[in-house]
Design an enzyme around this catalytic site. Structure first.
Site, PDB file in Angstrom:
ATOM      1  CG  ASP A 205      -2.065   0.956   1.110  1.00 54.93           C
ATOM      2  OD1 ASP A 205      -2.282   1.482   0.007  1.00 54.93           O
ATOM      3  OD2 ASP A 205      -2.740   1.200   2.130  1.00 54.93           O
TER       4      ASP A 205
ATOM      5  CG  ASN B 178      -7.430  -2.326  -6.088  1.00 56.52           C
ATOM      6  OD1 ASN B 178      -6.483  -3.081  -5.869  1.00 56.52           O
ATOM      7  ND2 ASN B 178      -7.779  -1.386  -5.208  1.00 56.52           N
TER       8      ASN B 178
HETATM    9  C1  FPP Z   1      -1.737   0.174  -3.474  1.00 52.97           C
HETATM   10  O1  FPP Z   1      -1.359   1.526  -3.439  1.00 52.97           O
HETATM   11  C2  FPP Z   1      -1.199  -0.489  -4.644  1.00 52.97           C
HETATM   12  C3  FPP Z   1      -1.932  -1.024  -5.664  1.00 52.97           C
HETATM   13  C4  FPP Z   1      -3.396  -1.031  -5.688  1.00 52.97           C
HETATM   14  C5  FPP Z   1      -1.261  -1.613  -6.846  1.00 52.97           C
HETATM   15  C6  FPP Z   1      -0.061  -2.472  -6.559  1.00 52.97           C
HETATM   16  C7  FPP Z   1       0.550  -2.880  -7.829  1.00 52.97           C
HETATM   17  C8  FPP Z   1       1.864  -2.908  -8.083  1.00 52.97           C
HETATM   18  C9  FPP Z   1       2.883  -2.583  -7.064  1.00 52.97           C
HETATM   19  C10 FPP Z   1       2.355  -3.270  -9.423  1.00 52.97           C
HETATM   20  C11 FPP Z   1       2.173  -4.701  -9.826  1.00 52.97           C
HETATM   21  C12 FPP Z   1       2.925  -5.641  -8.982  1.00 52.97           C
HETATM   22  C13 FPP Z   1       3.265  -6.906  -9.305  1.00 52.97           C
HETATM   23  C14 FPP Z   1       3.978  -7.733  -8.309  1.00 52.97           C
HETATM   24  C15 FPP Z   1       2.988  -7.544 -10.591  1.00 52.97           C
HETATM   25  P1  FPP Z   1      -2.484   2.656  -3.522  1.00 52.97           P
HETATM   26  O2  FPP Z   1      -2.641   3.055  -4.943  1.00 52.97           O
HETATM   27  O3  FPP Z   1      -3.730   2.150  -2.874  1.00 52.97           O
HETATM   28  O4  FPP Z   1      -1.824   3.793  -2.697  1.00 52.97           O
HETATM   29  P2  FPP Z   1      -2.586   4.911  -1.858  1.00 52.97           P
HETATM   30  O5  FPP Z   1      -3.358   4.207  -0.774  1.00 52.97           O
HETATM   31  O6  FPP Z   1      -1.471   5.734  -1.304  1.00 52.97           O
HETATM   32  O7  FPP Z   1      -3.454   5.665  -2.808  1.00 52.97           O
END
Ligand code: FPP
Length: 231
Positions: free
Chosen positions: A13, A61
């Site tokens: 996150d 998501n």
């Molecule tokens: C959460 O941060 C992250 C995600 C929803 C996406 C995670 C995806 C990756 C790291 C890339 C793909 C990975 C692999 C291993 C193939 P957020 O966007 O919710 O952050 P925030 O809460 O600060 O808005």
């Protein structure tokens, strides 16, 4: 020295906040998040972790802007393509958790290819949770059970057997970055007795040392599984 965690799950996150704090667009945070995922896969494999589940995209998501969703899907594709050589050298096997049928066809194809190509590797197993939701997984498990066992009573063991990866042991440790104290529908069934570790750092800031710290914290805990301490 206490036992090392065999299975670690990570809720990656804080990509968006990391980017916003720097005046960048959110997708830039996901790009950095992917680099971190690669770094942490390498670190976990070096540290002897046997199973690493990465929560890359939840069933919730899809509510995000379509540009952000397709950006993340493309990152998944990039990861699967670019990491094959690293996986081969380190015997890392790709696995999947979630409802694959709802993913874009090209991602499904890429995932299936990677699962097949790495299927015989005997090193760490990386379980990519994409379009994954713990509740959804339990519902799918119950459905699968009743497709095969009409009119029967269902037990805990049956639900476990019909989950996405019944052969993988429950996570010993679940890590969440970016300081949120929630499990957000991640490994609901399997995480019943997992130790939780919350890191204040944003996911793009995570380094091998942070994983080492989380493992050390796990090793200092006493797991009782609802029982009492045995002396
Ligand atoms: C959460 O941060 C992250 C995600 C929803 C996406 C995670 C995806 C990756 C790291 C890339 C793909 C990975 C692999 C291993 C193939 P957020 O966007 O919710 O952050 P925030 O809460 O600060 O808005």
């Amino acid at each position: 020295m206490e036992k090392s965690p065999s299975h670690i799950g990570i809720i990656m996150d804080g990509n968006g906040r990391w980017a916003e704090k720097r005046g960048l667009i959110r997708t830039q945070g996901h790009l950095e998040g992917l680099k971190t995922a690669k770094r942490i896969v390498k670190a976990a494999s070096e540290l002897g972790v046997k199973y690493l589940t990465l929560y890359a995209f939840s069933t919730e998501n899809w509510k995000r802007a379509s540009e952000e969703v397709s950006f993340i899907m493309n990152l998944v594709k990039q990861y699967l393509r670019a990491e094959f050589e690293f996986s081969r050298q380190n015997r890392i096997r790709t696995r999947y958790a979630g409802d694959m049928a709802a993913l874009p066809p090209d991602i499904q194809k890429e995932l299936r290819q990677s699962i097949e190509d790495t299927g015989s590797f005997d090193g760490m197993q990386v379980i990519l949770a994409i379009n994954y939701g713990g509740r959804d997984e339990i519902v799918r498990s119950v459905r699968k059970f009743y497709q095969n066992n009409q009119g029967m009573n269902i037990s805990e063991k049956d639900i476990s057997l019909y989950l996405d990866n019944p052969d993988i042991p429950d996570p010993d440790l679940i890590i969440r970055t970016a300081g949120e104290y929630r499990t957000s529908n991640f490994l609901l069934w399997q995480g019943a007795y997992s130790e939780l570790y919350i890191s204040e750092k944003m996911w793009p800031e995570w380094e091998k040392e942070d994983l080492e710290e989380a493992i050390a914290s796990f090793q200092n805990r006493e797991r009782r599984y609802g029982g009492i301490k045995t002396r």
